[in-house]
Design a protein around this motif. Structure first.
Motif, PDB file in Angstrom:
ATOM      1  N   ALA A 158       0.866  -1.182   0.000  1.00 37.62           N
ATOM      2  CA  ALA A 158       0.000   0.000   0.000  1.00 37.62           C
ATOM      3  C   ALA A 158       0.900   1.228   0.000  1.00 37.62           C
ATOM      4  O   ALA A 158       1.671   1.439   0.940  1.00 37.62           O
ATOM      5  CB  ALA A 158      -0.930   0.007   1.216  1.00 37.62           C
ATOM      6  N   ASP A 162      -2.575   5.351  -2.752  1.00 40.42           N
ATOM      7  CA  ASP A 162      -3.307   4.195  -3.278  1.00 40.42           C
ATOM      8  C   ASP A 162      -4.748   4.214  -2.777  1.00 40.42           C
ATOM      9  O   ASP A 162      -5.027   4.573  -1.632  1.00 40.42           O
ATOM     10  CB  ASP A 162      -2.632   2.890  -2.836  1.00 40.42           C
ATOM     11  N   LEU A 164      -7.950   2.132  -1.655  1.00 36.68           N
ATOM     12  CA  LEU A 164      -8.172   0.815  -1.065  1.00 36.68           C
ATOM     13  C   LEU A 164      -9.639   0.627  -0.712  1.00 36.68           C
ATOM     14  O   LEU A 164     -10.388   1.593  -0.525  1.00 36.68           O
ATOM     15  CB  LEU A 164      -7.340   0.636   0.215  1.00 36.68           C
ATOM     16  N   TYR A 166     -10.907  -1.020   2.439  1.00 38.53           N
ATOM     17  CA  TYR A 166     -10.443  -1.570   3.705  1.00 38.53           C
ATOM     18  C   TYR A 166     -11.607  -1.591   4.693  1.00 38.53           C
ATOM     19  O   TYR A 166     -12.218  -0.555   4.963  1.00 38.53           O
ATOM     20  CB  TYR A 166      -9.296  -0.726   4.281  1.00 38.53           C
ATOM     21  N   THR A 172      -8.360   6.222   0.779  1.00 36.87           N
ATOM     22  CA  THR A 172      -7.088   6.470   0.132  1.00 36.87           C
ATOM     23  C   THR A 172      -6.005   6.568   1.197  1.00 36.87           C
ATOM     24  O   THR A 172      -6.215   7.207   2.241  1.00 36.87           O
ATOM     25  CB  THR A 172      -7.132   7.770  -0.685  1.00 36.87           C
ATOM     26  N   PHE A 203      -7.121  -6.489   2.291  1.00 43.00           N
ATOM     27  CA  PHE A 203      -7.781  -5.330   1.702  1.00 43.00           C
ATOM     28  C   PHE A 203      -7.602  -5.388   0.187  1.00 43.00           C
ATOM     29  O   PHE A 203      -6.739  -6.096  -0.334  1.00 43.00           O
ATOM     30  CB  PHE A 203      -7.207  -4.011   2.257  1.00 43.00           C
ATOM     31  N   ASN A 205      -6.616  -3.411  -3.128  1.00 38.76           N
ATOM     32  CA  ASN A 205      -5.862  -2.254  -3.607  1.00 38.76           C
ATOM     33  C   ASN A 205      -6.231  -2.023  -5.066  1.00 38.76           C
ATOM     34  O   ASN A 205      -5.910  -2.827  -5.939  1.00 38.76           O
ATOM     35  CB  ASN A 205      -4.357  -2.504  -3.467  1.00 38.76           C
ATOM     36  N   ARG A 206      -6.925  -0.911  -5.317  1.00 39.34           N
ATOM     37  CA  ARG A 206      -7.363  -0.610  -6.673  1.00 39.34           C
ATOM     38  C   ARG A 206      -6.280   0.071  -7.508  1.00 39.34           C
ATOM     39  O   ARG A 206      -6.459   0.244  -8.713  1.00 39.34           O
ATOM     40  CB  ARG A 206      -8.595   0.300  -6.628  1.00 39.34           C
TER      41      ARG A 206
END
Length: 321
Positions: A158, A162, A164, A166, A172, A203, A205-206
Protein backbone atom coordinates in the motif's frame (compact mmCIF):
# COMPACT_ATOMS: atom_id res chain seq x y z
CA UNK A 1 12.00 24.18 -3.38
CA UNK A 2 14.63 26.65 -2.12
CA UNK A 3 12.02 28.63 -0.20
CA UNK A 4 10.59 25.45 1.29
CA UNK A 5 14.07 24.34 2.39
CA UNK A 6 14.72 27.76 3.93
CA UNK A 7 11.48 27.51 5.90
CA UNK A 8 12.55 24.04 7.01
CA UNK A 9 15.73 25.46 8.59
CA UNK A 10 14.00 27.99 10.86
CA UNK A 11 13.42 25.80 13.91
CA UNK A 12 16.72 23.82 13.78
CA UNK A 13 18.66 27.04 13.12
CA UNK A 14 17.05 28.64 16.16
CA UNK A 15 18.00 25.67 18.34
CA UNK A 16 21.53 25.62 16.94
CA UNK A 17 22.01 29.35 17.65
CA UNK A 18 20.66 28.84 21.16
CA UNK A 19 23.05 25.95 21.78
CA UNK A 20 26.01 27.88 20.31
CA UNK A 21 25.21 30.95 22.42
CA UNK A 22 24.92 28.83 25.56
CA UNK A 23 28.18 27.08 24.76
CA UNK A 24 30.12 30.31 24.18
CA UNK A 25 28.58 31.95 27.23
CA UNK A 26 29.45 29.13 29.62
CA UNK A 27 32.93 28.65 28.15
CA UNK A 28 34.15 32.20 27.43
CA UNK A 29 31.96 34.74 29.23
CA UNK A 30 30.80 33.14 32.46
CA UNK A 31 32.79 30.77 34.60
CA UNK A 32 30.40 28.12 35.90
CA UNK A 33 30.93 25.53 38.58
CA UNK A 34 31.25 21.83 37.95
CA UNK A 35 27.67 21.17 39.00
CA UNK A 36 26.29 23.71 36.53
CA UNK A 37 28.64 22.48 33.81
CA UNK A 38 27.39 18.93 34.36
CA UNK A 39 23.92 20.21 33.43
CA UNK A 40 24.77 22.67 30.64
CA UNK A 41 27.20 20.36 28.80
CA UNK A 42 24.67 17.61 28.01
CA UNK A 43 22.00 20.27 27.39
CA UNK A 44 24.15 21.86 24.68
CA UNK A 45 24.77 18.49 23.05
CA UNK A 46 21.08 17.65 23.20
CA UNK A 47 20.17 20.97 21.57
CA UNK A 48 22.63 20.40 18.72
CA UNK A 49 21.40 16.82 18.19
CA UNK A 50 17.71 17.86 18.24
CA UNK A 51 18.47 20.68 15.79
CA UNK A 52 20.18 18.26 13.40
CA UNK A 53 17.33 15.75 13.72
CA UNK A 54 14.63 18.38 13.04
CA UNK A 55 16.64 19.70 10.10
CA UNK A 56 16.87 16.25 8.53
CA UNK A 57 13.14 15.58 9.04
CA UNK A 58 12.09 19.01 7.71
CA UNK A 59 14.28 18.65 4.63
CA UNK A 60 12.79 15.21 3.89
CA UNK A 61 9.29 16.62 4.43
CA UNK A 62 10.02 19.48 2.02
CA UNK A 63 11.28 17.05 -0.61
CA UNK A 64 8.26 14.81 -0.04
CA UNK A 65 5.91 17.77 -0.47
CA UNK A 66 7.79 18.72 -3.63
CA UNK A 67 7.48 15.20 -5.00
CA UNK A 68 3.75 14.95 -4.42
CA UNK A 69 3.08 18.61 -5.21
CA UNK A 70 0.06 20.40 -3.83
CA UNK A 71 -2.34 17.72 -5.06
CA UNK A 72 -4.88 16.15 -2.79
CA UNK A 73 -4.15 12.57 -1.87
CA UNK A 74 -7.21 11.44 -3.83
CA UNK A 75 -5.84 13.14 -6.97
CA UNK A 76 -2.56 11.34 -6.35
CA UNK A 77 -4.49 8.05 -6.65
CA UNK A 78 -4.94 8.60 -10.41
CA UNK A 79 -3.10 6.11 -12.65
CA UNK A 80 -0.81 8.75 -14.18
CA UNK A 81 0.70 9.49 -10.75
CA UNK A 82 1.91 5.93 -10.09
CA UNK A 83 5.59 6.93 -10.03
CA UNK A 84 4.90 9.81 -7.67
CA UNK A 85 3.08 7.47 -5.28
CA UNK A 86 6.09 5.14 -5.24
CA UNK A 87 8.49 8.04 -4.62
CA UNK A 88 6.28 9.46 -1.88
CA UNK A 89 6.17 6.08 -0.10
CA UNK A 90 9.95 5.65 -0.40
CA UNK A 91 10.63 9.13 0.97
CA UNK A 92 8.19 8.51 3.84
CA UNK A 93 10.14 5.35 4.69
CA UNK A 94 13.39 7.32 4.57
CA UNK A 95 11.84 9.84 6.93
CA UNK A 96 11.10 7.16 9.50
CA UNK A 97 14.58 5.69 9.11
CA UNK A 98 16.08 9.16 9.59
CA UNK A 99 14.13 9.64 12.82
CA UNK A 100 15.25 6.28 14.21
CA UNK A 101 18.89 6.85 13.24
CA UNK A 102 18.82 10.40 14.61
CA UNK A 103 17.52 9.17 17.97
CA UNK A 104 20.13 6.39 18.17
CA UNK A 105 23.03 8.58 17.06
CA UNK A 106 21.84 11.48 19.23
CA UNK A 107 21.61 9.29 22.31
CA UNK A 108 25.08 7.94 21.60
CA UNK A 109 26.53 11.44 21.17
CA UNK A 110 24.95 12.64 24.40
CA UNK A 111 26.35 9.70 26.35
CA UNK A 112 29.83 9.88 24.83
CA UNK A 113 30.17 13.68 24.90
CA UNK A 114 29.39 14.22 28.56
CA UNK A 115 30.94 13.03 31.78
CA UNK A 116 27.63 12.48 33.53
CA UNK A 117 27.71 8.70 33.26
CA UNK A 118 31.46 8.18 33.44
CA UNK A 119 31.48 7.49 37.18
CA UNK A 120 28.96 4.71 37.01
CA UNK A 121 31.64 2.30 35.93
CA UNK A 122 31.03 -1.40 35.90
CA UNK A 123 27.68 -1.11 37.65
CA UNK A 124 26.19 0.53 34.55
CA UNK A 125 27.67 -2.15 32.32
CA UNK A 126 26.37 -4.88 34.60
CA UNK A 127 22.85 -3.47 34.62
CA UNK A 128 22.76 -2.57 30.92
CA UNK A 129 21.52 -6.00 29.91
CA UNK A 130 18.69 -5.93 32.43
CA UNK A 131 17.67 -2.39 31.50
CA UNK A 132 17.69 -3.28 27.80
CA UNK A 133 15.54 -6.34 28.51
CA UNK A 134 12.99 -4.29 30.49
CA UNK A 135 12.86 -1.52 27.89
CA UNK A 136 12.59 -4.01 25.04
CA UNK A 137 9.69 -5.82 26.72
CA UNK A 138 7.90 -2.54 27.46
CA UNK A 139 8.35 -1.23 23.92
CA UNK A 140 7.68 -4.45 22.04
CA UNK A 141 4.40 -3.16 20.58
CA UNK A 142 5.97 0.11 19.45
CA UNK A 143 8.98 -1.67 17.93
CA UNK A 144 6.67 -4.16 16.20
CA UNK A 145 4.64 -1.34 14.67
CA UNK A 146 7.80 0.44 13.51
CA UNK A 147 9.03 -2.71 11.79
CA UNK A 148 5.57 -3.26 10.29
CA UNK A 149 5.52 0.28 8.88
CA UNK A 150 8.91 -0.32 7.30
CA UNK A 151 7.55 -3.57 5.87
CA UNK A 152 4.68 -1.72 4.17
CA UNK A 153 7.10 0.76 2.62
CA UNK A 154 9.45 -1.95 1.38
CA UNK A 155 6.97 -4.44 -0.09
CA UNK A 156 4.78 -1.64 -1.57
CA UNK A 157 1.55 -3.42 -0.63
CA UNK A 158 0.00 0.00 0.00
CA UNK A 159 1.62 3.22 -1.18
CA UNK A 160 0.79 6.79 -0.29
CA UNK A 161 -2.09 7.75 -2.59
CA UNK A 162 -3.31 4.19 -3.28
CA UNK A 163 -7.07 3.70 -3.29
CA UNK A 164 -8.17 0.81 -1.06
CA UNK A 165 -11.27 -1.02 0.04
CA UNK A 166 -10.44 -1.57 3.71
CA UNK A 167 -12.97 -2.96 6.18
CA UNK A 168 -15.80 -2.08 3.82
CA UNK A 169 -14.64 1.54 3.40
CA UNK A 170 -13.52 3.19 0.17
CA UNK A 171 -10.44 5.11 1.26
CA UNK A 172 -7.09 6.47 0.13
CA UNK A 173 -3.75 5.99 1.91
CA UNK A 174 -2.85 9.45 3.22
CA UNK A 175 0.08 8.78 5.57
CA UNK A 176 2.05 5.82 6.88
CA UNK A 177 3.25 6.66 10.38
CA UNK A 178 5.40 4.71 12.81
CA UNK A 179 2.50 3.14 14.68
CA UNK A 180 -0.57 3.69 12.49
CA UNK A 181 -1.75 4.16 8.93
CA UNK A 182 -3.95 7.17 8.21
CA UNK A 183 -6.64 6.49 5.60
CA UNK A 184 -8.81 9.19 4.04
CA UNK A 185 -12.35 7.82 3.64
CA UNK A 186 -14.51 8.96 0.74
CA UNK A 187 -16.62 11.17 3.05
CA UNK A 188 -13.49 13.15 4.11
CA UNK A 189 -13.22 11.41 7.48
CA UNK A 190 -9.99 9.77 8.62
CA UNK A 191 -9.67 6.09 9.49
CA UNK A 192 -6.74 5.43 11.84
CA UNK A 193 -5.55 1.82 11.71
CA UNK A 194 -2.68 0.42 13.82
CA UNK A 195 0.13 -0.72 11.56
CA UNK A 196 0.21 -4.21 13.07
CA UNK A 197 -3.51 -4.65 12.30
CA UNK A 198 -3.17 -3.12 8.82
CA UNK A 199 -0.46 -5.56 7.71
CA UNK A 200 -2.42 -8.55 9.04
CA UNK A 201 -5.82 -7.64 7.51
CA UNK A 202 -6.82 -8.27 3.90
CA UNK A 203 -7.78 -5.33 1.70
CA UNK A 204 -8.40 -4.56 -1.96
CA UNK A 205 -5.86 -2.25 -3.61
CA UNK A 206 -7.36 -0.61 -6.67
CA UNK A 207 -4.18 1.25 -7.58
CA UNK A 208 -2.10 -1.70 -8.70
CA UNK A 209 -0.23 -1.90 -12.02
CA UNK A 210 -3.45 -2.94 -13.75
CA UNK A 211 -5.43 0.21 -13.13
CA UNK A 212 -8.61 -0.68 -15.04
CA UNK A 213 -11.52 -2.21 -13.23
CA UNK A 214 -15.05 -3.42 -13.98
CA UNK A 215 -17.89 -1.61 -12.25
CA UNK A 216 -21.28 -3.26 -12.00
CA UNK A 217 -24.78 -2.44 -10.76
CA UNK A 218 -27.73 -4.78 -10.27
CA UNK A 219 -31.26 -3.44 -10.77
CA UNK A 220 -34.64 -5.15 -10.35
CA UNK A 221 -37.18 -4.94 -13.17
CA UNK A 222 -40.58 -6.44 -13.87
CA UNK A 223 -40.36 -9.81 -15.69
CA UNK A 224 -42.18 -8.40 -18.73
CA UNK A 225 -39.45 -5.86 -19.54
CA UNK A 226 -37.55 -6.28 -22.81
CA UNK A 227 -34.00 -7.10 -21.66
CA UNK A 228 -32.75 -6.79 -25.24
CA UNK A 229 -33.72 -3.12 -25.36
CA UNK A 230 -31.99 -2.58 -22.01
CA UNK A 231 -28.86 -4.24 -23.35
CA UNK A 232 -28.81 -2.19 -26.57
CA UNK A 233 -29.32 1.09 -24.73
CA UNK A 234 -26.64 0.21 -22.18
CA UNK A 235 -24.09 -0.54 -24.94
CA UNK A 236 -24.93 2.73 -26.72
CA UNK A 237 -24.64 4.73 -23.50
CA UNK A 238 -21.27 3.18 -22.61
CA UNK A 239 -19.95 3.87 -26.12
CA UNK A 240 -20.53 7.59 -25.56
CA UNK A 241 -18.91 7.74 -22.10
CA UNK A 242 -15.18 8.59 -22.05
CA UNK A 243 -14.71 6.83 -18.72
CA UNK A 244 -15.38 3.41 -20.27
CA UNK A 245 -12.30 1.43 -21.31
CA UNK A 246 -13.68 0.92 -24.81
CA UNK A 247 -13.55 -2.89 -25.04
CA UNK A 248 -17.11 -3.93 -26.03
CA UNK A 249 -16.53 -7.51 -24.93
CA UNK A 250 -16.35 -6.40 -21.28
CA UNK A 251 -19.61 -4.44 -21.49
CA UNK A 252 -22.45 -6.76 -20.53
CA UNK A 253 -26.08 -6.83 -19.46
CA UNK A 254 -27.25 -10.16 -18.04
CA UNK A 255 -30.16 -11.50 -15.97
CA UNK A 256 -28.58 -12.92 -12.83
CA UNK A 257 -31.59 -13.89 -10.69
CA UNK A 258 -35.37 -13.89 -10.34
CA UNK A 259 -37.44 -13.26 -7.24
CA UNK A 260 -40.85 -12.25 -6.02
CA UNK A 261 -40.16 -8.61 -6.80
CA UNK A 262 -38.92 -9.23 -10.36
CA UNK A 263 -35.83 -10.15 -12.34
CA UNK A 264 -32.32 -9.04 -11.34
CA UNK A 265 -30.37 -7.50 -14.22
CA UNK A 266 -26.67 -6.79 -13.78
CA UNK A 267 -24.88 -4.15 -15.85
CA UNK A 268 -21.07 -4.45 -16.21
CA UNK A 269 -18.66 -1.97 -17.78
CA UNK A 270 -14.88 -1.44 -17.52
CA UNK A 271 -13.51 1.94 -16.48
CA UNK A 272 -10.01 3.29 -17.07
CA UNK A 273 -9.55 5.18 -13.81
CA UNK A 274 -10.50 3.47 -10.51
CA UNK A 275 -10.93 6.86 -8.86
CA UNK A 276 -13.91 7.52 -11.15
CA UNK A 277 -15.44 4.06 -10.69
CA UNK A 278 -17.92 5.04 -7.98
CA UNK A 279 -19.25 8.05 -9.89
CA UNK A 280 -19.53 5.97 -13.04
CA UNK A 281 -21.47 3.26 -11.20
CA UNK A 282 -23.93 5.84 -9.83
CA UNK A 283 -24.37 7.38 -13.29
CA UNK A 284 -24.85 3.92 -14.81
CA UNK A 285 -27.57 3.05 -12.30
CA UNK A 286 -29.30 6.40 -12.76
CA UNK A 287 -29.25 6.14 -16.57
CA UNK A 288 -30.77 2.65 -16.67
CA UNK A 289 -33.52 3.61 -14.22
CA UNK A 290 -34.27 6.68 -16.34
CA UNK A 291 -34.45 4.50 -19.46
CA UNK A 292 -36.78 2.03 -17.71
CA UNK A 293 -39.08 4.91 -16.73
CA UNK A 294 -39.05 6.11 -20.35
CA UNK A 295 -40.07 2.60 -21.46
CA UNK A 296 -42.91 2.67 -18.94
CA UNK A 297 -44.22 5.92 -20.41
CA UNK A 298 -43.84 4.57 -23.93
CA UNK A 299 -45.53 1.18 -23.40
CA UNK A 300 -47.92 2.16 -20.60
CA UNK A 301 -46.68 -0.79 -18.52
CA UNK A 302 -44.79 -0.74 -15.22
CA UNK A 303 -41.27 -2.08 -15.55
CA UNK A 304 -39.97 -1.03 -12.13
CA UNK A 305 -41.37 -2.88 -9.08
CA UNK A 306 -43.36 -0.70 -6.70
CA UNK A 307 -43.74 -3.29 -3.90
CA UNK A 308 -47.55 -3.11 -3.94
CA UNK A 309 -47.75 0.68 -3.75
CA UNK A 310 -49.90 0.89 -6.90
CA UNK A 311 -53.48 -0.25 -7.36
CA UNK A 312 -54.49 -3.45 -9.09
CA UNK A 313 -55.76 -1.46 -12.08
CA UNK A 314 -52.46 0.36 -12.41
CA UNK A 315 -50.37 -2.79 -12.14
CA UNK A 316 -51.28 -4.08 -15.59
CA UNK A 317 -52.67 -7.41 -16.73
CA UNK A 318 -51.48 -10.52 -14.93
CA UNK A 319 -50.03 -8.63 -11.97
CA UNK A 320 -50.70 -9.93 -8.45
CA UNK A 321 -53.35 -8.10 -6.46
Amino acid sequence: LVSELLRATRMPLTLAILAFTLSVTTAQVLVVSGIVDAITAPLIVILFVVAAMILAINVIDAVLQRMTGTRDVEELASPEFGDQRARATTIAALRRMAIVLAIIVGAGLVLTSTQTFSGAGLSVLASAGGIALVLGFAAREVLGNIMASMQISLNRSAKVGDQLIYDGNLCTVERIHFTFVQLKVWDDTRLIVPVSKFVSDAFINRSTKTYGMIRHATLIFAPRIDVGRLRDHFHDWCAQDDRVDGDPDDIDCVVTDQGDSGIHVRFDAPVKDPTEGWNFECDMREEMIRFAVALEDEDGTEYLPHMGSGTEADAGPGAPG
